[in-house]
Design a protein around this motif. Structure first.
Motif, PDB file in Angstrom:
ATOM      1  N   GLU A  36      42.998  47.243  43.473  1.00  0.00           N
ATOM      2  CA  GLU A  36      43.750  46.120  42.916  1.00  0.00           C
ATOM      3  C   GLU A  36      42.825  45.080  42.282  1.00  0.00           C
ATOM      4  O   GLU A  36      43.183  44.454  41.287  1.00  0.00           O
ATOM      5  CB  GLU A  36      44.639  45.468  43.973  1.00  0.00           C
ATOM      6  N   LEU A  37      41.637  44.902  42.858  1.00  0.00           N
ATOM      7  CA  LEU A  37      40.689  43.929  42.305  1.00  0.00           C
ATOM      8  C   LEU A  37      40.117  44.366  40.961  1.00  0.00           C
ATOM      9  O   LEU A  37      39.565  43.541  40.232  1.00  0.00           O
ATOM     10  CB  LEU A  37      39.550  43.672  43.294  1.00  0.00           C
ATOM     11  N   THR A  38      40.262  45.649  40.611  1.00  0.00           N
ATOM     12  CA  THR A  38      39.697  46.148  39.349  1.00  0.00           C
ATOM     13  C   THR A  38      40.733  46.301  38.239  1.00  0.00           C
ATOM     14  O   THR A  38      40.366  46.415  37.076  1.00  0.00           O
ATOM     15  CB  THR A  38      39.019  47.520  39.544  1.00  0.00           C
ATOM     16  N   LEU A  39      42.013  46.319  38.574  1.00  0.00           N
ATOM     17  CA  LEU A  39      43.048  46.531  37.571  1.00  0.00           C
ATOM     18  C   LEU A  39      43.260  45.266  36.736  1.00  0.00           C
ATOM     19  O   LEU A  39      43.415  44.174  37.296  1.00  0.00           O
ATOM     20  CB  LEU A  39      44.371  46.924  38.242  1.00  0.00           C
ATOM     21  N   PRO A  40      43.307  45.396  35.416  1.00  0.00           N
ATOM     22  CA  PRO A  40      43.440  44.196  34.573  1.00  0.00           C
ATOM     23  C   PRO A  40      44.782  43.479  34.715  1.00  0.00           C
ATOM     24  O   PRO A  40      44.866  42.281  34.453  1.00  0.00           O
ATOM     25  CB  PRO A  40      43.259  44.739  33.153  1.00  0.00           C
ATOM     26  N   PHE A  41      45.810  44.170  35.151  1.00  0.00           N
ATOM     27  CA  PHE A  41      47.146  43.562  35.281  1.00  0.00           C
ATOM     28  C   PHE A  41      47.445  43.124  36.708  1.00  0.00           C
ATOM     29  O   PHE A  41      48.514  42.607  36.999  1.00  0.00           O
ATOM     30  CB  PHE A  41      48.231  44.526  34.790  1.00  0.00           C
ATOM     31  N   SER A  42      46.477  43.332  37.605  1.00  0.00           N
ATOM     32  CA  SER A  42      46.663  42.989  39.008  1.00  0.00           C
ATOM     33  C   SER A  42      45.897  41.720  39.342  1.00  0.00           C
ATOM     34  O   SER A  42      44.863  41.427  38.752  1.00  0.00           O
ATOM     35  CB  SER A  42      46.162  44.131  39.897  1.00  0.00           C
ATOM     36  N   ARG A  43      46.437  40.966  40.290  1.00  0.00           N
ATOM     37  CA  ARG A  43      45.733  39.797  40.801  1.00  0.00           C
ATOM     38  C   ARG A  43      45.979  39.721  42.295  1.00  0.00           C
ATOM     39  O   ARG A  43      47.112  39.847  42.757  1.00  0.00           O
ATOM     40  CB  ARG A  43      46.228  38.518  40.134  1.00  0.00           C
ATOM     41  N   VAL A  44      44.915  39.526  43.039  1.00  0.00           N
ATOM     42  CA  VAL A  44      45.013  39.254  44.466  1.00  0.00           C
ATOM     43  C   VAL A  44      44.554  37.818  44.642  1.00  0.00           C
ATOM     44  O   VAL A  44      43.447  37.461  44.253  1.00  0.00           O
ATOM     45  CB  VAL A  44      44.134  40.202  45.304  1.00  0.00           C
ATOM     46  N   MET A  45      45.432  36.995  45.178  1.00  0.00           N
ATOM     47  CA  MET A  45      45.083  35.598  45.423  1.00  0.00           C
ATOM     48  C   MET A  45      45.091  35.345  46.922  1.00  0.00           C
ATOM     49  O   MET A  45      45.826  36.000  47.674  1.00  0.00           O
ATOM     50  CB  MET A  45      46.014  34.647  44.680  1.00  0.00           C
ATOM     51  N   VAL A  46      44.233  34.434  47.338  1.00  0.00           N
ATOM     52  CA  VAL A  46      44.140  34.096  48.754  1.00  0.00           C
ATOM     53  C   VAL A  46      44.440  32.620  48.950  1.00  0.00           C
ATOM     54  O   VAL A  46      44.185  31.797  48.067  1.00  0.00           O
ATOM     55  CB  VAL A  46      42.755  34.443  49.349  1.00  0.00           C
TER      56      VAL A  46
END
Length: 155
Positions: A36-46
């Motif tokens: 998920e951290l590498t996909l351009p359309f994905s974002r992981v927020m904390v």
């Protein structure tokens, strides 16, 4: 409790995995989060809080996370979890709000997600944001574990 939202990094993954394992019976793997951290359309927020829910005593702990995809005019929330010791303190709401604000800013028209039918607390949170329950996905999470698809139309 003061909370800030920022993008996740690979250094955050041990804490994200800890929260994931505490939150779900079938948690995502390290490989899933790395992807998920590498996909351009994905974002992981904390969500970073000044309250440390674990016994490490370290300040500025990750207290929750949200993973979403933003593709074309749709934002899809794949995963959201908050550490059990800080649930119902507003962390989940702040993460969801950040995702919705971002989706609007990027021109999304719709936010979607799946939630376990049995997860009443999550369904209540999503309803606060005016998500509507649209349809049922039988056995989505395994035998006897239905998902409810929820949608939020954006202005």
């Amino acid at each position: 409790m003061a909370i800030q939202i920022r993008d996740a990094t690979t250094r955050d993954l041990p804490r994200i995995l800890e929260i994931e394992r505490l939150a779900f019976p079938a948690p995502w793997t390290l490989a899933s989060f790395k992807r998920e951290l590498t996909l351009p359309f994905s974002r992981v927020m904390v969500a970073i809080s000044d309250h440390e829910p674990s016994n490490r005593g370290m300040p500025r702990a990750i207290s929750g996370f949200l993973c979403r995809w933003l593709i074309a005019d749709e934002c899809h929330v794949l995963n959201i979890a908050v550490h059990p010791e800080v649930r119902r303190s507003g962390v989940g709401g702040l993460l969801m709000s950040a995702a919705i604000v971002e989706a609007k800013a990027e021109g999304a028209l719709l936010v979607t997600l799946e939630v376990r039918r049995s997860n009443l607390a999550a369904r209540q949170l999503y309803r606060k944001f005016e998500f509507e329950e649209r349809r049922l996905r039988k056995n989505y999470y395994g035998p006897g574990e239905d998902a409810i698809v929820m949608e939020l139309m954006l202005d």
